[in-house]
Design an enzyme around this catalytic site. Sequence first.
Site, PDB file in Angstrom:
ATOM      1  N   ASP A  96       0.710  -1.145  -0.019  1.00 29.05           N
ATOM      2  CA  ASP A  96       0.033  -0.243   0.269  1.00 29.05           C
ATOM      3  C   ASP A  96       1.150   1.608  -0.085  1.00 29.05           C
ATOM      4  O   ASP A  96       0.694   2.211   0.358  1.00 29.05           O
ATOM      5  CB  ASP A  96      -0.864  -0.128   1.158  1.00 29.05           C
ATOM      6  CG  ASP A  96      -0.366   0.048   2.621  1.00 29.05           C
ATOM      7  OD1 ASP A  96       0.989   0.185   2.693  1.00 29.05           O
ATOM      8  OD2 ASP A  96      -0.503  -0.782   3.336  1.00 29.05           O
ATOM      9  N   GLU A 118      -0.156  -9.286  -0.942  1.00 28.36           N
ATOM     10  CA  GLU A 118      -0.695  -8.705  -0.221  1.00 28.36           C
ATOM     11  C   GLU A 118      -1.790  -7.895   0.155  1.00 28.36           C
ATOM     12  O   GLU A 118      -2.298  -6.271   0.262  1.00 28.36           O
ATOM     13  CB  GLU A 118       0.350  -8.024   1.447  1.00 28.36           C
ATOM     14  CG  GLU A 118      -0.153  -8.028   2.397  1.00 28.36           C
ATOM     15  CD  GLU A 118       0.891  -6.656   3.051  1.00 28.36           C
ATOM     16  OE1 GLU A 118       2.129  -7.740   4.459  1.00 28.36           O
ATOM     17  OE2 GLU A 118       1.137  -5.883   3.619  1.00 28.36           O
ATOM     18  N   GLU A 132      -2.765   4.755   3.218  1.00 36.85           N
ATOM     19  CA  GLU A 132      -2.292   3.915   2.597  1.00 36.85           C
ATOM     20  C   GLU A 132      -3.064   3.177   2.778  1.00 36.85           C
ATOM     21  O   GLU A 132      -3.302   2.161   1.212  1.00 36.85           O
ATOM     22  CB  GLU A 132      -1.462   2.669   3.922  1.00 36.85           C
ATOM     23  CG  GLU A 132      -0.378   3.782   4.243  1.00 36.85           C
ATOM     24  CD  GLU A 132       0.435   4.493   4.800  1.00 36.85           C
ATOM     25  OE1 GLU A 132       1.854   4.451   5.043  1.00 36.85           O
ATOM     26  OE2 GLU A 132      -0.848   5.350   4.926  1.00 36.85           O
ATOM     27  N   HIS A 205       5.457   6.115  14.392  1.00 41.96           N
ATOM     28  CA  HIS A 205       5.588   6.479  12.666  1.00 41.96           C
ATOM     29  C   HIS A 205       4.776   7.063  12.236  1.00 41.96           C
ATOM     30  O   HIS A 205       4.650   8.473  11.394  1.00 41.96           O
ATOM     31  CB  HIS A 205       6.957   6.578  12.225  1.00 41.96           C
ATOM     32  CG  HIS A 205       5.935   4.709  11.061  1.00 41.96           C
ATOM     33  ND1 HIS A 205       6.325   3.746  11.566  1.00 41.96           N
ATOM     34  CD2 HIS A 205       5.597   4.844  10.113  1.00 41.96           C
ATOM     35  CE1 HIS A 205       5.693   3.128  10.783  1.00 41.96           C
ATOM     36  NE2 HIS A 205       5.487   4.189  10.237  1.00 41.96           N
ATOM     37  N   ARG A 207       1.479   8.375   9.853  1.00 33.89           N
ATOM     38  CA  ARG A 207       1.270   9.295   9.026  1.00 33.89           C
ATOM     39  C   ARG A 207      -0.143   9.923  10.106  1.00 33.89           C
ATOM     40  O   ARG A 207       0.137  11.074  10.686  1.00 33.89           O
ATOM     41  CB  ARG A 207       0.920   9.836   7.909  1.00 33.89           C
ATOM     42  CG  ARG A 207       0.692  11.505   7.407  1.00 33.89           C
ATOM     43  CD  ARG A 207       0.331  10.966   5.971  1.00 33.89           C
ATOM     44  NE  ARG A 207       2.062  10.055   5.606  1.00 33.89           N
ATOM     45  CZ  ARG A 207       2.774  11.177   5.496  1.00 33.89           C
ATOM     46  NH1 ARG A 207       2.591  12.845   4.493  1.00 33.89           N
ATOM     47  NH2 ARG A 207       4.047  10.635   3.852  1.00 33.89           N
ATOM     48  N   HIS A 238      11.580   6.561  14.158  1.00 34.83           N
ATOM     49  CA  HIS A 238      12.002   7.029  12.111  1.00 34.83           C
ATOM     50  C   HIS A 238      13.134   8.551  11.984  1.00 34.83           C
ATOM     51  O   HIS A 238      12.787   8.885  12.908  1.00 34.83           O
ATOM     52  CB  HIS A 238      10.603   7.871  11.881  1.00 34.83           C
ATOM     53  CG  HIS A 238      10.275   7.242  10.171  1.00 34.83           C
ATOM     54  ND1 HIS A 238      10.630   8.289  10.165  1.00 34.83           N
ATOM     55  CD2 HIS A 238      10.005   6.478   9.755  1.00 34.83           C
ATOM     56  CE1 HIS A 238      10.155   8.455   8.358  1.00 34.83           C
ATOM     57  NE2 HIS A 238       9.562   6.971   7.781  1.00 34.83           N
TER      58      HIS A 238
END
Length: 365
Positions: A96, A118, A132, A205, A207, A238
């Site tokens: 994604d 996936e 995603e 991490h 978003r 990150h």
Amino acid sequence: MRKVLVIFGTRPEAIKMCPLVRVLNERPGVETRVCVTGQHREMLDQVLEVFDVHPDVDLSIMQKGQDLFDITLAILQKLRDVLRAEAPDVVLVHGDTTTAFVAMLSAFYLGIPVGHVEAGLRTGRMDSPFPEEFNRQAIGLVATYHFAPTSHAAEDLLREGKDPARVFVTGNTVVDAMRTTVREDFSHPLLDWIGPRRLLFMTAHRRENWGAPLSRIFQVVRALLLAHPDLAAIYPVHMNPKVREPAFEILGDVPNLKLVDPLDVVACHNLEARAFLCLTDSGGIQEECAALGTPTLVLRETTERPEGVATGNLRLVGTDADRIIAAVTELIEDPAAYQAMRNAQNPYGDGHASERIADILENEA
């Protein structure tokens, strides 16, 4: 002979695609080519080195401060010529990411069939995870081959009207990867630092957690660790400043916590395997820890990996302080609750997903 062009660009994609590349390279009926976008750079290169995968094409798009517009435009502009020159029979993308979405779009524009590794993961919310959820749904609109990691993912694809003859339950290739990376004789300075303490391994991490949610997570972790000095926490931070700045500001002086740069895949998988507990908002780590039997609290309100929640490997706790503290405290103080999570059945496959995908690509018309 079928020509397959495998395209990926981030560390998580590389972890899950490199085992497949290695299997495809062994198939006499498949010519395999690898294109990396370099959406991640150093973290991507670490994984390529571990799996001894050497890209045939490297777009090297990464730039300082890049955003989704920069990534999308750079890949789209460069992939056109690559796809025309390579002229593959199938383009394989994973998951994604923006790399996967733009690679799909580029292949679609040129009429090249797409295989989605996936496939079928869904939350049903375009804002969680962002971007995603959009990326994987968009790839699903175009893909010719849907390689679903679980029967639940396959059922979601069928509910969306995908052709049943093109939906394949394969298992998740991350389990294949861990057959290479997880080692009984693993050693690392971080293990020496942990000593006899119980390891809490964490990542954060995403978003959608930037800002107040991430700060809440860090404040909760700080309080938990100060209250439980018998725990030793490791947090690979990150590289994005939106993550690093609050992490070091809030957690930088906690004595039983190590803030470290992103770890290579071997260290990451082996620390997960040795952890007492994992806290994460990552997608892939949910699968890795479920396969390893490490109880995991998911710092998100939704997950596209409900199989792990259903079997008991994972528990959704979001970013609410009270929920996180209650869940961690229960697992520390209630051995039965802890063992129930540790002993839950792994829903993500047997480590042979890459072989199943390769069989389909080699033999399907």
